[in-house]
Design an enzyme around this catalytic site. Structure first.
Site, PDB file in Angstrom:
ATOM      1  N   HIS A 280       0.797  -1.223   0.000  1.00 22.01           N
ATOM      2  CA  HIS A 280       0.000   0.000   0.000  1.00 22.01           C
ATOM      3  C   HIS A 280       0.830   1.273   0.000  1.00 22.01           C
ATOM      4  CE1 HIS A 280      -4.185  -1.369   0.489  1.00 22.01           C
ATOM      5  NE2 HIS A 280      -3.675  -2.388   1.135  1.00 22.01           N
TER       6      HIS A 280
ATOM      7  N   LYS B 214      -8.472  13.902   4.714  1.00 23.74           N
ATOM      8  CA  LYS B 214      -7.663  12.677   4.648  1.00 23.74           C
ATOM      9  C   LYS B 214      -6.730  12.672   5.843  1.00 23.74           C
ATOM     10  CE  LYS B 214      -6.290  13.968   0.563  1.00 23.74           C
ATOM     11  NZ  LYS B 214      -6.642  12.747  -0.164  1.00 23.74           N
ATOM     12  N   ARG B 215      -5.949  11.614   5.976  1.00 21.92           N
ATOM     13  CA  ARG B 215      -4.948  11.563   7.030  1.00 21.92           C
ATOM     14  C   ARG B 215      -3.949  12.709   6.830  1.00 21.92           C
ATOM     15  NH1 ARG B 215      -0.247   8.379   7.105  1.00 21.92           N
ATOM     16  NH2 ARG B 215      -0.899   7.451   5.125  1.00 21.92           N
TER      17      ARG B 215
ATOM     18  N   THR C 265      -8.559   6.479  -1.981  1.00 20.54           N
ATOM     19  CA  THR C 265      -9.955   6.057  -2.172  1.00 20.54           C
ATOM     20  C   THR C 265     -10.897   7.221  -1.895  1.00 20.54           C
ATOM     21  OG1 THR C 265      -9.956   5.166   0.089  1.00 20.54           O
ATOM     22  CG2 THR C 265      -9.643   3.600  -1.727  1.00 20.54           C
TER      23      THR C 265
ATOM     24  N   LYS D 253     -14.531   8.523  -3.835  1.00 16.34           N
ATOM     25  CA  LYS D 253     -15.806   8.879  -3.187  1.00 16.34           C
ATOM     26  C   LYS D 253     -16.284  10.239  -3.667  1.00 16.34           C
ATOM     27  CE  LYS D 253     -14.157   6.191   0.669  1.00 16.34           C
ATOM     28  NZ  LYS D 253     -13.246   6.245   1.819  1.00 16.34           N
TER      29      LYS D 253
END
Length: 788
Positions: free
Chosen positions: A329, A517-518, A625, A629
């Protein structure tokens, strides 16, 4: 449906001696959850029996970011609207479930991907069950105080969890060098949509073998009396304990080995019930997917367990290699886990011994293949005092996959280059996906209804490729107007939610430009912040005409020990204080950093965005991802040519996105030529002015002007350090290009019809990005298991 409501009333009466309408939100949640579980029990049992009779797959992941389950489960069962109406008759608003916490058992994309894959596997009737950890506390709840992130514990279990069933009878023991604990399984039903199939997520909780020493307590040694209990429960207390110190590293290693060992013992118990001690069918009946490096201790543990069944090492290893597959990842070095060998010998010495056997076998195999000594050195699994888990996973797996086309090519060309040269047949690409049920059907019912109307049925809920029929309507003015009306409604709803959760007054009549996001330097929230300051100064000085009022919304959690990420949060909040209160700009520019960004917040955010910010340094975002969305809900992508952004632009048309900045080949060239950010900074007064707001007193770094965390951020952009090159993520290089793209998107938005068409083109061409497509590809090409 009637059965569930009857069961709800009976449960309310038996558990609380109350009528349904008298229940508190948590009591209603537990009662309705139990009623649903009772209703699905026969299908769940039948699905387990069916899976047990065929080849099946298991998804091993340290994270499963499931989010709030109630709405999703009712939706997949097709009864959400019915339950809503029946509760309304009793005077109960189904939105009370928004007071129930998310199951925040994940950190970001990795964990949410795992959740989407389980959802898709259940829907596509892929025999896939998940294995993970039942953390007592989720990641953490984020508060923002004086602009800073503050972490508080997230006790998501405090109101009980109706979705997880404790299976005490299937507990196993897991042993470390200094400790043996019980692993207690909790089973969560994963409900498929438009099918009776139900899969299982089994989460393990660590408990003491003996949780209370009565003799010690009697001798007034109270701490000693519960020490074994506390030490065991610490293993599954918190997702990703801070590993800045030795004790934290020990706990994290224990956490990973704990769930791998428990899960493998569970799989072997099930296998032995069918085949006894004949393990010749094990790899034929079982496939294990390792979701990143966290579960890679699964490989040596499976070898160890097989050797306990009177198998020799070579036989056991071949079975393990045929059983396991590895998903990479990340290309970031710090995220490719490496464990100190001496740490492993102190925690799991048997596992370290088997890793050494695997490492030796690998070197022997490479020698037999005629691989050079230099290349073999780059492929050592145990190199000095370091155990390389990504190398172990790559060697000991049948397949290795990246999660977007570009990412997989980078693995082949760079990160795992030597492995690809030796074992090219193992490498595959599996572009990530999201479930359209949660991320469109559930969270955007108005848009879902419009799509169903245009497509002709709701079959797109289980086959997102059908959404392409929407392409026939993208030029229709009425369709564009309807979409724009829906988007405005979702923006109003998000504004109301932000007011409720964070107290901000957000104007829904502005453009919503969103980055959630992170928080990590490579994701470049700091670049976004710099672009806002650039636009702010241009507006102040009347250098930017025809600017459409815009609200910039950020949401992100920084890892507790990640000082720079926390400084970026503070900086963004300082910008918000400035621009939101400046009479010259406050009607044109607003900035908000929402707190505690999670799945439930995301469900409100992705549907309301006009512009989706995906600004990672090219080559560093494996896939993403969140970008999918946003695309599915009709936002344009403002982003780099990175990860799945590339495939999004290919599918929807690059003219319908705003792609900017250096590409991978540009960055490689800059590195080769010697990138000098200081030169660009000195040559461009606008860049210098914006970057210097970190140190020139424009903002308050907690009273440490010029010397605190903002100064460290400034230095990181302009000065090499002992461990990192200046501007390692190329913010200064990309900033002018980024500002240009942002201003172009802003200007284009003024033509509501043309911009609305861009949004519809994104929706209509999002079919590729369903996790249903991805999971069927895994089923066919990696696991070789059945599917719908």
């Amino acid at each position: 449906m009637g059965n569930i409501m009857e069961k709800l009333e009976l449960t309310a009466q038996s558990m609380y001696c109350k009528k349904v309408e008298e229940l508190t939100p948590s009591e209603l949640h537990l009662s309705l959850g139990k009623a649903v579980m009772g209703e699905i029990a026969p299908n769940w049992e039948a699905s387990k029996a069916k899976h047990n009779n065929n080849r099946r797959a298991y998804y091993f992941s340290a994270e499963f970011l499931m989010g709030r389950m109630m709405y999703n489960n009712l939706y997949c069962l097709g009864i959400l609207d019915d339950v809503k109406k029946l509760l309304k008759k009793k005077g109960v608003d189904i939105n009370v479930f928004e007071d129930i916490d998310d199951a925040a058992l994940g950190n970001g994309g990795l964990g949410r991907l795992a959740a989407c894959y389980l959802d898709s596997a259940a829907t596509q009737e892929v025999p896939l069950d998940g294995y993970g950890i039942r953390y007592k506390y989720g990641l953490f709840k984020q508060l923002i105080k004086d602009g800073y992130q503050v972490e508080v514990s997230d006790n998501w279990q405090r109101f009980e969890d109706p979705w997880c069933l404790r299976r005490e009878d299937e507990a196993v023991l897991v042993s470390f060098k200094d400790q043996t604990v019980r692993a207690i399984p909790y089973d969560m039903a994963v409900i498929g949509c438009k099918t009776s199939n139900i899969n299982t997520l089994r989460l393990w909780q660590a408990e003491a073998v003996n949780d209370f020493d009565f003799t010690a307590f009697n001798d007034t040694e109270y701490d000693k009396a519960v020490k074994e209990k506390n030490d065991a429960e610490n293993i599954t207390k918190v997702l990703y304990p801070n590993d800045n110190k030795y004790e934290g590293k020990v706990l994290r290693l224990k956490q990973q080995y704990f769930f791998c060992s428990a899960s493998l013992q569970d799989i072997m118990r099930r296998y032995k019930a069918k085949h006894g001690n004949d393990f010749s069918y094990f790899a034929k009946e079982n496939a294990i997917q390792l979701n990143d490096t966290h579960p890679v201790s699964c490989v040596p543990e499976l070898v160890r367990l097989l050797m306990l069944e009177n198998m020799n090492f070579d036989e056991a290893f071949e079975i393990a290699r045929k059983t396991c597959a590895y998903t990479n990842h990340t290309v970031l070095g710090e995220a490719l886990e490496k464990w100190p060998a001496d740490l492993m010998t102190q925690v799991v010495p048997e596992i370290y011994h088997i890793i050494c056997l695997i490492a030796n076998k690998c070197q022997e195999e490479l020698t037999a293949k005629g691989i050079s000594e230099d290349m073999k050195a780059k492929m050592r699994i145990v190199d000095g005092n370091v155990v390389h888990m990504a190398r172990l996973a790559t060697y000991a797996s049948t397949y290795v996959n990246g999660v977007a086309q570009l990412h997989t090519e980078i693995l082949k060309d760079d990160v795992l280059k030597e492995w690809y040269q030796v074992y090219p047949e193992r490498f595959q690409n599996k572009t990530n996906g999201i479930t359209q049920r949660r991320w469109l059907g559930l969270c955007n019912p108005e848009l879902a209804a419009m799509i169903t109307d245009k497509v002709g049925s709701d079959e797109w809920l289980t086959d997102l490729s059908l959404i392409s029929k929407l392409n026939e309507s993208v030029n229709d003015t009425r369709t564009i107007n309807k979409f724009n009306t829906i988007k405005k409604k979702k923006k109003v709803q998000l504004a109301e939610y932000i007011k409720k959760m964070d107290g901000y007054d957000v104007n829904p009549d502005t453009i919503f430009d969103i980055q959630v996001k992170r928080l990590h330097e490579y994701k470049r929230q700091l670049l976004n912040a710099f672009s806002i300051m650039t636009i702010y100064y241009r507006l102040k000085e009347n250098k930017l005409k025809n600017w459409t009022p815009t609200t910039f919304i950020f949401g992100a959690k920084a890892a507790p020990g990640y000082a720079r990420a926390k400084a970026i949060i503070k900086y963004i909040n300082e910008i918000a204080n400035l621009v939101n209160n400046d009479p010259d700009t406050k009607d044109l520019l607003q900035v908000y950093f929402i707190s505690n960004y999670n799945v439930s917040y995301a469900e409100k955010i992705v549907v309301a965005a006009d512009i989706s910010e995906q600004t990672s340094t090219a080559g560093l975002e494996a896939s993403g991802t969140g970008n999918m969305k946003f695309m599915l809900n009709g936002a344009v992508t403002l982003g780099t040519y990175d990860g799945a952004n590339i495939e999004i632009a290919e599918c929807a048309g690059e003219e319908n996105e705003y792609i900017f900045g250096a590409r991978v080949e540009d960055i490689e060239k800059l590195k080769a030529e010697g990138y000098d950010p200081k030169k660009l900074y000195d040559a461009n007064p606008e860049i210098k002015r914006v970057v210097d707001t970190l140190i020139d007193g424009t903002f308050d770094d907690d009273g440490a002007q010029g010397e605190g965390s903002f100064k460290e951020l400034h230095d990181s952009l302009l000065k090499d350090s002992s461990w990192q090159k200046a501007d390692n993520y190329f913010l200064i290089y990309d900033l002018p290009l980024y500002v240009d793209a942002k201003i172009k998107a802003n200007a284009d938005y003024a033509d509501r019809k043309a911009f609305g068409k861009k949004c519809l083109m994104n929706i209509a061409n999002a079919g590729k990005f369903s996790s249903d497509r991805a999971i069927v590809e895994y089923a066919k090409e990696i696991w070789h298991v059945s599917h719908k």
